[in-house]
Design an enzyme around this catalytic site. Sequence first.
Site, PDB file in Angstrom:
ATOM      1  N   GLN A   1      35.617  50.848  39.241  1.00  0.00           N
ATOM      2  CA  GLN A   1      36.296  51.566  40.311  1.00  0.00           C
ATOM      3  C   GLN A   1      37.614  50.903  40.717  1.00  0.00           C
ATOM      4  O   GLN A   1      37.843  49.727  40.420  1.00  0.00           O
ATOM      5  CB  GLN A   1      35.386  51.645  41.540  1.00  0.00           C
ATOM      6  CG  GLN A   1      34.213  52.600  41.414  1.00  0.00           C
ATOM      7  CD  GLN A   1      33.470  52.724  42.736  1.00  0.00           C
ATOM      8  OE1 GLN A   1      32.379  52.207  42.888  1.00  0.00           O
ATOM      9  NE2 GLN A   1      34.072  53.410  43.696  1.00  0.00           N
ATOM     10  N   HIS A   2      38.446  51.675  41.403  1.00  0.00           N
ATOM     11  CA  HIS A   2      39.598  51.213  42.179  1.00  0.00           C
ATOM     12  C   HIS A   2      40.829  50.808  41.383  1.00  0.00           C
ATOM     13  O   HIS A   2      41.901  50.658  41.973  1.00  0.00           O
ATOM     14  CB  HIS A   2      39.229  50.020  43.078  1.00  0.00           C
ATOM     15  CG  HIS A   2      38.067  50.240  43.993  1.00  0.00           C
ATOM     16  ND1 HIS A   2      38.003  51.296  44.875  1.00  0.00           N
ATOM     17  CD2 HIS A   2      36.921  49.525  44.164  1.00  0.00           C
ATOM     18  CE1 HIS A   2      36.870  51.219  45.551  1.00  0.00           C
ATOM     19  NE2 HIS A   2      36.192  50.165  45.142  1.00  0.00           N
TER      20      HIS A   2
ATOM     21  N   ASP B   1      31.693  53.344  38.106  1.00  0.00           N
ATOM     22  CA  ASP B   1      30.527  52.678  37.517  1.00  0.00           C
ATOM     23  C   ASP B   1      29.310  52.734  38.433  1.00  0.00           C
ATOM     24  O   ASP B   1      28.182  52.969  37.959  1.00  0.00           O
ATOM     25  CB  ASP B   1      30.860  51.239  37.117  1.00  0.00           C
ATOM     26  CG  ASP B   1      31.538  50.431  38.213  1.00  0.00           C
ATOM     27  OD1 ASP B   1      31.701  50.926  39.346  1.00  0.00           O
ATOM     28  OD2 ASP B   1      31.912  49.275  37.922  1.00  0.00           O
TER      29      ASP B   1
END
Length: 488
Positions: free
Chosen positions: A81-82, A245
């Site tokens: 992520q991110h 994820d």
Amino acid sequence: MPRTSRALVAGVDSSTQSTKVELRDIDSGVLVARATAPHPPTSPPVSEQHPESWWVALVECFAQLSSSSRDVVAISVAGQQHGLVLLDDSGMPLRPAKLWNDTTSASQTERLVSEYGAASWVEACGSVPVPSFTVTKLAWVVEHEPELADRIAQIMLPHDYLTWRLTGRHVTDRGDASGTGWFDPRANVYREDMLERAGIADGAAAQSWLPEVLAADAAAGEVSDEAASLLGLGSGVVVGPGSGDNMGAALGLALSPGDVVISLGTSGTVYSVSLTATTDESGAVAGFADASGKFLPLVCTLNATKVTDTVARWLGVDAAGLSALALAAPPTAVPPVLIPYFDGERTPNLPAASGLFAGLRNDTSPEDLALAAHDGVLCGLLSGFDALAAAGVDTSGRLLLIGGGSRSAAYRQRAADLRNAPVTVPHDDETVAVGAAVQAAAISTASPLGVVAQAWNLGAGLSVDPATDATNARDRYGVTASLAGQIQ
């Protein structure tokens, strides 16, 4: 695409450390083949990878799976992520992607939260930004590399980039989008004002840079001829929307409201599935969406198995050796405590903090240190469990332990001891890849996710009972953790 005699789906887990691909039977979920390829290592606080390295790793995985790849009918990607991926108008990355564990945007985070207030952020996107969030990384680029910011044509998350390489379509899902800091998971819309807070002059125009948000049951498209040739796939392979994820792992566990997951990887996460959105102005609980239309309240720590790997190196053993030492630790009157903020910390938000050992004595043994390392990681995550409950999340169900650390006997046993309750370790240890495969199967067969999960018997695992009541260790951890933010 006509069904072959052995129709398979591919689930991709593109993590910080590597790409993993699992091929599973579309009907039963039985694992047919598995491959992995590494990503370049990173060392926070600067943690960057070139997006091309993820694609190279994916191609390498399919080269390892060449004997079965022609049977693949669908594929989905769950990714870290991110991460901030910026492309120019020719589709080339403008710079290496800043990853979730890059904490160089700490000052931008402080400005964004102090200027607009935690309550404003929670109302807008369900979460209070921390340096992990994509919006803070975009603010860093705008401030430090304005010449690149002027050339942005597309903004992606890591899993979006791989989906784009597979299909040529700039798309995402609401689960991964909910971790950016510019998407409202309750209204399912982008917030142009959040982009402007990051320093983008025209947030409305900048929305054209962002991927289309697909529904959980919508296909992203089919694998392009070029990508199919590189991966050794046949024609007409369907691509799911993918997700982050943690959202992928929730699918791979068939997670139900009330169940709580502790994931032990490079980072640590604690999360559950909820039918309603969670808001937490303290910033401890992120109010993410999941990959199925519900919500995924989540607490994340920067420090998990990398901490025990480091302590193992100090003691001259490997991870298995450290686990054995921890389980052999004798009872001590005042056991040591480890606060594991080795790379700074995300929860609590202490990006400049350092790790801290406390309670060391002349008779402290390697076994004591090994136990303290495992307990420190777990106590930080169990604090996240408490934060979920405090935010109103139902935590009455099972506690599941997943991720690479769940293979450790010490992590398993101490999770049960510290919680003084049974812990379930799922039989499928690559839950992110499993979840991506579930999504691919559901979209390929037009079946509900729950139907696929039931057919695949997901979430079953080994139950580990507590051997001792170690809840007092959590009390000692809490007292010591209050000092850690002072250690820079």
